[in-house]
Design a protein around this motif. Structure first.
Motif, PDB file in Angstrom:
ATOM      1  N   LEU A 343       0.819  -1.212   0.000  1.00  0.00           N
ATOM      2  CA  LEU A 343       0.000   0.000   0.000  1.00  0.00           C
ATOM      3  C   LEU A 343       0.854   1.263   0.000  1.00  0.00           C
ATOM      4  CD1 LEU A 343      -2.673  -1.085   2.642  1.00  0.00           C
ATOM      5  CD2 LEU A 343      -2.839  -1.246   0.148  1.00  0.00           C
ATOM      6  N   LEU A 344       1.865   1.300   0.863  1.00  0.00           N
ATOM      7  CA  LEU A 344       2.729   2.466   1.009  1.00  0.00           C
ATOM      8  C   LEU A 344       4.180   2.012   0.906  1.00  0.00           C
ATOM      9  CD1 LEU A 344       0.998   4.172   4.102  1.00  0.00           C
ATOM     10  CD2 LEU A 344       0.562   4.622   1.686  1.00  0.00           C
ATOM     11  N   THR A 345       4.974   2.682   0.069  1.00  0.00           N
ATOM     12  CA  THR A 345       6.361   2.266  -0.126  1.00  0.00           C
ATOM     13  C   THR A 345       7.288   3.476  -0.093  1.00  0.00           C
ATOM     14  OG1 THR A 345       6.008   2.359  -2.530  1.00  0.00           O
ATOM     15  CG2 THR A 345       5.804   0.215  -1.477  1.00  0.00           C
ATOM     16  N   THR A 346       8.508   3.256   0.368  1.00  0.00           N
ATOM     17  CA  THR A 346       9.519   4.308   0.418  1.00  0.00           C
ATOM     18  C   THR A 346      10.239   4.404  -0.921  1.00  0.00           C
ATOM     19  OG1 THR A 346      11.358   2.884   1.097  1.00  0.00           O
ATOM     20  CG2 THR A 346       9.891   3.695   2.843  1.00  0.00           C
ATOM     21  N   SER A 347      11.139   5.356  -1.021  1.00  0.00           N
ATOM     22  CA  SER A 347      11.992   5.436  -2.211  1.00  0.00           C
ATOM     23  C   SER A 347      13.147   4.450  -2.065  1.00  0.00           C
ATOM     24  CB  SER A 347      12.533   6.853  -2.368  1.00  0.00           C
ATOM     25  OG  SER A 347      13.583   7.086  -1.433  1.00  0.00           O
ATOM     26  N   SER A 348      13.892   4.261  -3.127  1.00  0.00           N
ATOM     27  CA  SER A 348      15.045   3.362  -3.086  1.00  0.00           C
ATOM     28  C   SER A 348      16.185   3.943  -2.261  1.00  0.00           C
ATOM     29  CB  SER A 348      15.528   3.081  -4.512  1.00  0.00           C
ATOM     30  OG  SER A 348      15.858   4.296  -5.167  1.00  0.00           O
ATOM     31  N   ALA A 349      16.084   5.245  -1.905  1.00  0.00           N
ATOM     32  CA  ALA A 349      17.131   5.883  -1.094  1.00  0.00           C
ATOM     33  C   ALA A 349      16.930   5.654   0.397  1.00  0.00           C
ATOM     34  CB  ALA A 349      17.163   7.385  -1.386  1.00  0.00           C
ATOM     35  N   ALA A 350      15.832   5.003   0.775  1.00  0.00           N
ATOM     36  CA  ALA A 350      15.563   4.757   2.192  1.00  0.00           C
ATOM     37  C   ALA A 350      16.444   3.620   2.711  1.00  0.00           C
ATOM     38  CB  ALA A 350      14.093   4.421   2.396  1.00  0.00           C
ATOM     39  N   PHE A 351      16.693   3.633   4.020  1.00  0.00           N
ATOM     40  CA  PHE A 351      17.437   2.549   4.664  1.00  0.00           C
ATOM     41  C   PHE A 351      16.953   2.414   6.106  1.00  0.00           C
ATOM     42  CE2 PHE A 351      19.819   6.495   4.648  1.00  0.00           C
ATOM     43  CZ  PHE A 351      20.118   6.714   5.980  1.00  0.00           C
ATOM     44  N   SER A 352      17.158   1.259   6.671  1.00  0.00           N
ATOM     45  CA  SER A 352      16.721   0.983   8.035  1.00  0.00           C
ATOM     46  C   SER A 352      17.900   1.140   8.992  1.00  0.00           C
ATOM     47  CB  SER A 352      16.152  -0.443   8.136  1.00  0.00           C
ATOM     48  OG  SER A 352      15.732  -0.717   9.456  1.00  0.00           O
ATOM     49  N   LYS A 353      17.756   2.051   9.950  1.00  0.00           N
ATOM     50  CA  LYS A 353      18.803   2.278  10.954  1.00  0.00           C
ATOM     51  C   LYS A 353      18.731   1.186  12.015  1.00  0.00           C
ATOM     52  CE  LYS A 353      21.100   5.376  11.411  1.00  0.00           C
ATOM     53  NZ  LYS A 353      22.501   5.593  10.981  1.00  0.00           N
ATOM     54  N   ALA A 354      19.745   0.343  12.039  1.00  0.00           N
ATOM     55  CA  ALA A 354      19.761  -0.785  12.965  1.00  0.00           C
ATOM     56  C   ALA A 354      19.752  -0.326  14.417  1.00  0.00           C
ATOM     57  CB  ALA A 354      20.983  -1.676  12.697  1.00  0.00           C
ATOM     58  N   ALA A 355      20.236   0.896  14.682  1.00  0.00           N
ATOM     59  CA  ALA A 355      20.301   1.392  16.061  1.00  0.00           C
ATOM     60  C   ALA A 355      18.917   1.669  16.635  1.00  0.00           C
ATOM     61  CB  ALA A 355      21.154   2.658  16.110  1.00  0.00           C
ATOM     62  N   GLY A 356      17.919   1.770  15.781  1.00  0.00           N
ATOM     63  CA  GLY A 356      16.564   2.003  16.276  1.00  0.00           C
ATOM     64  C   GLY A 356      16.440   3.324  17.014  1.00  0.00           C
ATOM     65  N   TYR A 357      15.798   3.280  18.184  1.00  0.00           N
ATOM     66  CA  TYR A 357      15.592   4.502  18.966  1.00  0.00           C
ATOM     67  C   TYR A 357      16.912   5.093  19.486  1.00  0.00           C
ATOM     68  CZ  TYR A 357      10.512   4.098  19.018  1.00  0.00           C
ATOM     69  OH  TYR A 357       9.187   4.068  18.653  1.00  0.00           O
ATOM     70  N   ALA A 358      18.001   4.331  19.424  1.00  0.00           N
ATOM     71  CA  ALA A 358      19.289   4.817  19.900  1.00  0.00           C
ATOM     72  C   ALA A 358      20.108   5.487  18.792  1.00  0.00           C
ATOM     73  CB  ALA A 358      20.091   3.657  20.492  1.00  0.00           C
ATOM     74  N   LEU A 359      19.512   5.730  17.645  1.00  0.00           N
ATOM     75  CA  LEU A 359      20.259   6.324  16.534  1.00  0.00           C
ATOM     76  C   LEU A 359      20.768   7.719  16.908  1.00  0.00           C
ATOM     77  CD1 LEU A 359      18.441   8.680  14.861  1.00  0.00           C
ATOM     78  CD2 LEU A 359      17.148   6.673  14.215  1.00  0.00           C
ATOM     79  N   THR A 360      21.924   8.052  16.407  1.00  0.00           N
ATOM     80  CA  THR A 360      22.545   9.352  16.697  1.00  0.00           C
ATOM     81  C   THR A 360      22.749  10.186  15.436  1.00  0.00           C
ATOM     82  OG1 THR A 360      24.736   8.331  16.551  1.00  0.00           O
ATOM     83  CG2 THR A 360      23.730   8.491  18.741  1.00  0.00           C
TER      84      THR A 360
END
Length: 479
Positions: A343-360
């Protein structure tokens, strides 16, 4: 003799004039009669055939959703319009006339509180304002207050109030309620730190005549048969393996699931996410960050994804509304997966930050997973079962819904309506009554004043003088 002929000529002229005047009078009378009959006939036509809505928000039109509900009526409906004489709201008057013209089963009856002072007391204990309504069918009824027709909402940008007209949504909902004996049942899963439903969404669910119950899988052997849909909203801890199996069996047996679950601050929801893995949808730990500026709003984690065509999203695409998906978990669909709609998709430039809520940082680092991702999917299960999954626990937050101009709420209601088999209940949006103003600088305003008050009148005067002088000169030369 000449005098006699002259007199006879005058008499003939008078007769001719009298005869011509009689014809003219008769013709005028016929034309007036025709116009009178046409006026009577036109006034008897329904409002939908004599009025055309050119307003930007289609304030004077009704949607196809309403037409589906009204055209299916088999019982007689009475809409009582509680209003003092002379205080009728024009917009509401137009809307009610359209409902009457759509079906012979609908009748609008005025009740003047000055004439019937106790009429409204049998339907509500509230203070009744002018232009309130009561929709009644047999023993069932629903009161619609003036505040339910004209809504006031806070603008998150300017902290001011905006007004919208929700007459159609309120009336259609009331009609659907009074003619329906068995209302759809929505069960909210609890026992895993689930969030409370946001007020805007909760109000919309009530407006759609959906009964909300709570459900704990810890103390039951099977899901109630009357459950038309189970909703899981923002759990903070995982379900058990036994609960996952109950939900999987429910979906495979024809049940419907609406899930809004994203990343959690502590741990992952392994058992819950395994519901997706059974259908070829993989989940990635972390928070999706968008690398393309045109695919996010405010911050890279507040996604403004691509809206793909489907029964749930087409109404948003048509009106160019864009949902916002904050703090989402990345989903990917296997190539051989069956019955899965992204239904909803990101662009190919998206990525998943493994740090989650701890991302800096919002920059891509080692260990992050490349996109693109899905952040909302619809899955067809066995025996007519279905799962609609949004990978964000904050998708329905009132703030994000306001920032998306209500698109988040509309998409969720569309999904819920489709799951419970009430496609005609898909969201009827309220219609804005706010004016759009053109803001200009003082210098531009001064320039416009000089042009409109000074230059334009003088130019017209000059053209007029030139034309008069030229005409007189031409006459003089001809003489």
């Amino acid at each position: 003799m000449k005098r006699f002929h002259r007199l006879a000529g005058h008499l003939d002229t008078n007769r001719i004039a009298l005869k011509g005047g009689s014809y003219a009078l008769a013709l005028t009378a016929v034309v007036l009669a025709i116009l009178f009959v046409l006026n009577v006939l036109v006034s008897a036509l329904p409002a939908s055939m004599t009025q055309y809505d050119i307003s930007a928000s289609k304030l004077y039109s009704i949607t196809s959703n309403t037409k589906v509900v009204v055209n299916g009526l088999e019982d007689d409906i009475t809409i009582y319009w509680i209003v003092q004489s002379g205080a009728e709201d024009d917009v509401l008057d137009n809307l009610l006339s359209q409902y009457e013209s759509l079906s012979d089963h609908i009748e609008v009856v005025k009740r003047n509180p000055d004439v019937y002072p106790t009429f409204a007391e049998q339907y509500t204990s509230e203070t009744v304002q002018n232009n309130s309504l009561v929709v009644e069918c047999g023993d069932r009824y629903r009161y619609i207050g003036y505040d339910d027709i004209y809504l006031q909402q806070t603008d998150p940008y300017s902290y001011t109030y905006s007004t919208s007209f929700d007459g159609e949504g309120a009336i259609t909902s009331a009609i659907d309620y009074v003619v329906t004996d068995e209302l759809p049942q929505l069960y909210l899963l609890e026992g895993h730190g689930e969030q409370e439903l946001p007020q805007t969404f909760s109000d919309q669910v009530e407006k759609e005549n959906i009964v909300v119950n709570t459900l704990s899988l810890l103390n039951i052997d099977e899901i109630p048969a009357e459950a038309d849909c189970i909703m899981i909203y923002g759990p903070s801890s995982d379900i058990s393996a036994e609960e996952k199996q109950m939900l999987a069996d429910y979906a495979e047996g024809g049940g419907k699931l609406l899930v809004m679950a994203g990343p959690t601050e502590e741990g992952t929801l392994v058992n819950l996410y395994s519901l997706l893995a059974d259908y070829g949808v993989q989940t990635y730990d972390g928070i999706v960050v968008e690398g393309d500026r045109s695919y996010y709003a405010f911050q890279p984690y507040v996604l403004m994804p691509e809206v793909n065509s489907s029964d749930l999203t087409d109404s948003l695409i048509e009106e160019r509304y864009y949902p916002l998906v904050p703090t989402a978990q990345g989903l990917t669909v296997d190539e051989d997966a069956q019955g899965v709609t992204e239904l909803l998709t990101t662009s190919s430039a998206a990525f998943s930050k493994a740090a989650g809520y701890a991302l800096t940082t919002y920059e891509k680092e080692d260990g992050d997973t490349d996109g693109p991702f899905s952040v909302a999917v619809s899955i067809e299960c066995g025996s007519g079962g279905q799962i609609v999954w949004f990978s964000s626990s904050s998708f329905l937050d009132d703030a994000y819904n306001a920032w998306s101009s209500g698109a988040n709420n509309d998409l969720a209601i569309n999904a819920l309506s489709d799951l419970i088999g009430e496609s005609e209940a898909m969201a009827i949006r309220s219609k804005s009554l706010n004016y759009n103003y053109l803001t200009i600088s003082d210098s531009t305003a001064s320039l416009l004043k000089v042009l409109m008050i000074g230059v334009c009148p003088l130019a017209y005067l000059g053209v007029g003088i030139y034309c008069i002088v030229r005409r007189r000169r031409a006459q003089h030369e001809a003489g």
